[in-house]
Scaffold this active site. Structure first.
Site, PDB file in Angstrom:
ATOM      1  N   GLY A  23       0.763  -1.158   0.094  1.00  0.00           N
ATOM      2  CA  GLY A  23       0.028   0.049   0.148  1.00  0.00           C
ATOM      3  C   GLY A  23       0.962   1.204   0.001  1.00  0.00           C
ATOM      4  N   ASN A  24       0.078   2.401   0.179  1.00  0.00           N
ATOM      5  CA  ASN A  24       0.811   3.548   0.491  1.00  0.00           C
ATOM      6  C   ASN A  24       0.263   4.350   1.429  1.00  0.00           C
ATOM      7  OD1 ASN A  24      -0.920   5.466  -0.854  1.00  0.00           O
ATOM      8  ND2 ASN A  24      -0.647   3.984  -2.843  1.00  0.00           N
ATOM      9  N   ARG A  25       1.041   5.597   1.741  1.00  0.00           N
ATOM     10  CA  ARG A  25       0.647   6.456   2.742  1.00  0.00           C
ATOM     11  C   ARG A  25      -0.652   7.330   2.545  1.00  0.00           C
ATOM     12  NH1 ARG A  25       4.362   5.494   6.520  1.00  0.00           N
ATOM     13  NH2 ARG A  25       6.619   5.149   5.816  1.00  0.00           N
TER      14      ARG A  25
END
Ligand code: C5P
Length: 215
Positions: A23-25
């Site tokens: 995923g990412n932030r």
């Protein structure tokens, strides 16, 4: 007639096995604020949103909210609808790659190293840019860490967009997991508008006002 705007928002999660993902932030907050501002302006809104912990305004008669998980799902959903929308705002932080072979079982930690092969996801916005209708306005986001303006201008051209909203991670208070953002709007023919650091709801208002000026 109400204006129709399609908005992508949030991260995408790319599964590795039944338990893990890449995923990412992104929190989806900037996208949520754009949705709220579009509803305030009485637009008809279709929001295609990746996994996030925000409480979205799911109950609004002008909003259709579609939850997705992966880039592929976001692409398939957006593809169904984009032709019917005069404005597309692509605020999602889409994962560039996905896992080639998703394991059916939880991967065990047997070896000291683990190699996972990734394959490229479709670039949703670039695909729609290539097939853009004459009167359609497509807006992208760019989060850059170096040569920001040049990189964003290249994206504007390569993806055939009407404008790019540039966020720089070098700006204090801008980017992921913050309630503020500092943007620069990049348009064709080297036209650039620099905005001050503002709360994300004010940034959303600036973005929509800027888009309406293009109309
Ligand atoms: O090329 P880059 O990922 O920096 O471009 C960012 C812009 O393109 C954002 O507007 C993002 O929502 C969109 N994008 C997309 N599909 C991808 C990658 C990016 O729609 N696979």
């Amino acid at each position: 007639m109400k204006k129709k705007v399609l908005i992508t928002a949030g991260p995408t999660f790319e599964p590795i096995d039944p338990v893990r993902f890449i995923g990412n932030r992104s929190t989806g907050k900037m996208g949520l604020e754009i949705v709220l501002e579009a509803l305030k302006k009485n637009f008809e809104v279709k929001a295609i949103v990746g996994p996030n912990a925000l409480s979205w305004p799911i109950h609004n008669s002008n909003l259709e909210y579609i939850k997705v998980e992966t880039a592929q799902e976001m692409f398939e959903e957006a593809s169904k609808w984009i032709d019917w929308y005069e404005i597309g705002i692509f605020a999602a932080a889409v994962a560039d790659y996905r896992v080639k072979e998703i394991s059916n079982q939880k991967i065990k930690k047997n070896d000291s190293e683990l190699t996972i092969t990734l394959v490229k996801n479709p670039d949703i916005l670039a695909h729609f840019g290539r097939n853009k209708r004459d009167n359609q306005i497509l807006i992208g986001f760019a989060l850059e860490t170096e040569n920001e303006i040049k990189n964003a201008q290249n994206k504007l051209v390569n993806k055939n967009l009407n404008a790019i909203v540039l966020n720089s991670l070098n700006d204090e208070g801008a980017g992921f997991q913050r309630s503020t953002n500092k943007i620069t709007m990049i348009y064709p023919e080297n036209r650039i508008e620099v905005y001050d650091l503002k709360s994300k709801d004010q940034v959303a208002e600036d973005i929509l006002n800027a888009i309406l000026k293009q109309d």
